[in-house]
Design a protein around this motif. Structure first.
Motif, PDB file in Angstrom:
ATOM      1  N   UNK A   1      13.467  80.789  33.271  1.00  0.00           N
ATOM      2  CA  UNK A   1      12.113  81.562  32.578  1.00  0.00           C
ATOM      3  C   UNK A   1      10.855  80.934  33.237  1.00  0.00           C
ATOM      4  N   UNK A   2       9.966  81.897  33.978  1.00  0.00           N
ATOM      5  CA  UNK A   2       9.016  81.387  34.577  1.00  0.00           C
ATOM      6  C   UNK A   2       8.129  82.676  34.536  1.00  0.00           C
ATOM      7  N   UNK A   3       6.925  82.198  33.765  1.00  0.00           N
ATOM      8  CA  UNK A   3       5.921  83.428  33.540  1.00  0.00           C
ATOM      9  C   UNK A   3       4.523  82.682  33.777  1.00  0.00           C
ATOM     10  N   UNK A   4       4.111  82.610  35.135  1.00  0.00           N
ATOM     11  CA  UNK A   4       2.889  81.906  35.524  1.00  0.00           C
ATOM     12  C   UNK A   4       1.558  82.803  35.279  1.00  0.00           C
TER      13      UNK A   4
END
Lengths: 396, 396
Positions: B6-9
């Motif tokens: 999960x990577x939501x920058x």
């Protein structure tokens, strides 16, 4: 809803054996000289450290290690980490452990690249952080939520006074967090329960707010609490239950990455009240929170009875008493205490070896004469004293 | 729980008048030549575009604009945006609008820096995206969740067949999203309701899963649904209610940034079934989903009655029938239809001008002979035909 900014660029790698890839996650970030920060010997005994080292060795990544981080992490070890990190010219810090290890890594990441004293300047001096090394995390204890948060808490003794102080800055947000629930199956039931209380406290500090009309974050807070409440007993009944461990681990991250807190005033008085218990008696943070949170609630619930009734009804399924919502509110506080008790947590000063006669010292450590605490209800010295007294005199 | 990343920058800037800072958010990213993508004239009329332009002008940021994006965004306009972006040597794309505008911007961001055909290569060709320009968003319609998602959906006619196709890649995640709920108070009740259905569908596509033991994401899904259900009627009753608009806007982001979907198999059959309605009749995506989701549910609920009973009980407060959980499950589907109806949404083919005799064309557009749809229940041609027939024959 209050205006807000939300930016959480941590990459989460979640699942079985995922820690074996940690070297590649560091390499992707372009870093090559790593300071590994560790706690006690459990990650050596379990073979975790060897797996992490192999992952770095396989990719030719240089590393040096510093161990010995304790709960309620001390500034002393941060200073040692800073010295070592500078000597070895590291460009990345990898925390292998729980909240105390991660917070030590975050503080060292600031200290290594800044002149002066990391604690005096940034933690208590109010200086703004403008640079820090990046950190990564291999999480072994789900509790503090530090793997996805912008905060770190460090303890230092100054002139005989123990100061436990937090620092929030975007530079504290880890680059990545490696989360393998299997790493947590060896935690004792006491550690697990302490972690769960810490998670719940992170949510509740955000839930009890004066900001009106924040349905979406209210519901998210309730969701995380509900999941923790239904999951912890399953973990305690079968500590090797991977699925339950996985749910609890991810809940700990969501409880404190501020998804549950955006757009609303937050409280945080209870954390500060508890920090003094940890500082004086070296009690686990979660255990201290189990004592202090219900005490804070008893003292403050009349400030907004309907918010506490909502908590009781939605989180603990207490039937709403429409004629007397304060009864519902009080039942919710009782339900929280019952839950804490059912998972083996302490509820009173006596349970953790704290003493009512130390309350003046707690208030002194808190420095409450210089400021107020909390936002839901703004607390002065007399208020804080009363809350400590509720915790001191509580009997099941 | 399944392993996940999960990577939501995305940086979210949320609140009143925050769009006046958009120039500084672009400048912080080091970009200086912007392609602004727009929909119809509403952001001109409202003065929003002028405020965005002023913010860029004040910081000396070059920009060029392309307008005319329509719902169910077409590849044609993406090609034009790519040509313009290359001509003007832009290094950033700013979407000012809703999901269709954002998806057009995302597709152009890929197309500008890649040779070949963005749609044929990446959207349907399966080629992996390895580079794209960065995008920013000024959101005006809360619905698609594209401001925080890794997906984009574009429609193209190839040999007389209308193909509406999504593409998911980390390169589609916007750099920032500027979210001012005030920008949404002029939306019609119909647009608002369509948006709410889209949000709910994004959550439900994730909720109905075969993955066991995902308490934390179940609870989060339910939280977002509960908040939408309690908020939409408030917005429709008073479209200028900032607080309600704010809750709905943030819910739309959380519904689709995958926070509600990690660690579990997701379905997405209903979205694909609906895309064919949008393609054939140019019906609003949310309106099509209001028709298709209950139809999909009726056809699939017996695959896991208890999951549908949980949905009914926790989301719509349906009393659990412990002797016959399927009754509870069905009541939940009815409750969903009633809710959709109460907010002015269509429920059947007749309500949106769709025709049962077009079902073969829908199945053809869906390309169902070459693959199956969905994961909760894997659907073949006959299954999809039956679901379309349920939607075609439904009567209140």
């Amino acid at each position: 809803m209050d205006n807000f900014e939300f930016y959480r660029p941590t990459k989460y790698y979640f699942g079985r054996k995922i820690e074996e890839n940690v070297g590649s996650y560091i390499k992707e970030s372009g870093k090559s000289r790593v300071l590994i920060v560790l706690g006690g010997g459990s990650c050596v005994k379990s073979g975790l450290l060897a797996r992490v080292e192999k992952s770095l060795n396989d990719l030719g990544i240089f590393y040096v290690e510093i161990g010995g981080v304790k709960p309620n992490p001390r500034a002393d070890l941060v200073y040692k980490a800073i010295t070592l990190g500078r000597e070895k010219d590291v460009d990345f810090i990898l925390a292998v452990g729980g909240g105390s290890v991660i917070d030590t890594a975050k503080a060292a990441a600031i200290g290594i690249v800044n002149d002066g004293d990391f604690f005096d300047d940034f933690f208590i001096g109010g200086k703004t952080v403008t640079k820090a090394l990046q950190t990564g995390v291999v999480l072994t204890i789900p509790a503090a939520g530090s793997e996805g948060s912008n905060s770190a808490v460090i303890q230092k003794e100054i002139n005989g006074k123990i100061i436990k102080q937090g620092l929030s800055t975007q530079f504290n947000v880890p680059l990545f967090a490696v989360m393998d629930p299997e790493l947590t199956v060896t935690l004792s039931n006491y550690q697990t329960a302490c972690g769960a209380v810490d998670m719940m406290a992170h949510v509740m500090e955000r839930y009890f707010t004066n900001t009106k009309d924040v349905s979406i974050t209210d519901r998210l807070c309730e969701a995380v609490l509900l999941s923790i409440i239904e999951t912890v007993p399953r973990v305690l009944a079968d500590p090797t239950n991977y699925e339950a461990r996985a749910n609890l681990m991810w809940a700990g991250t969501l409880a404190h990455n501020n998804m549950c807190g955006v757009g609303r005033e937050q409280d945080w008085a209870t954390h500060h009240l508890e920090h003094q218990l940890s500082a004086l008696y070296d009690v686990a943070h979660g255990a201290g929170l189990a004592v202090m949170f219900p005490a804070w609630m008893e003292y403050t619930f009349s400030h907004n009875v309907m918010r506490f009734a909502q908590f009781a009804n939605r989180v603990f399924g207490v039937t709403m008493d429409f004629e007397d919502p304060s009864r519902t509110a009080k039942q919710g506080i009782n339900a929280l205490r019952s839950f804490f008790k059912s998972i083996g947590m302490p509820l009173s000063f006596a349970d953790i070896g704290a003493k009512a006669e130390d309350i003046p010292r707690m208030l002194n450590f808190l420095g409450i004469d210089d400021h107020t605490e909390g936002h839901f209800m703004v607390l002065n010295r007399a208020d804080c004293e009363q809350i400590y007294k509720i915790a001191a005199t509580y009997h099941c």
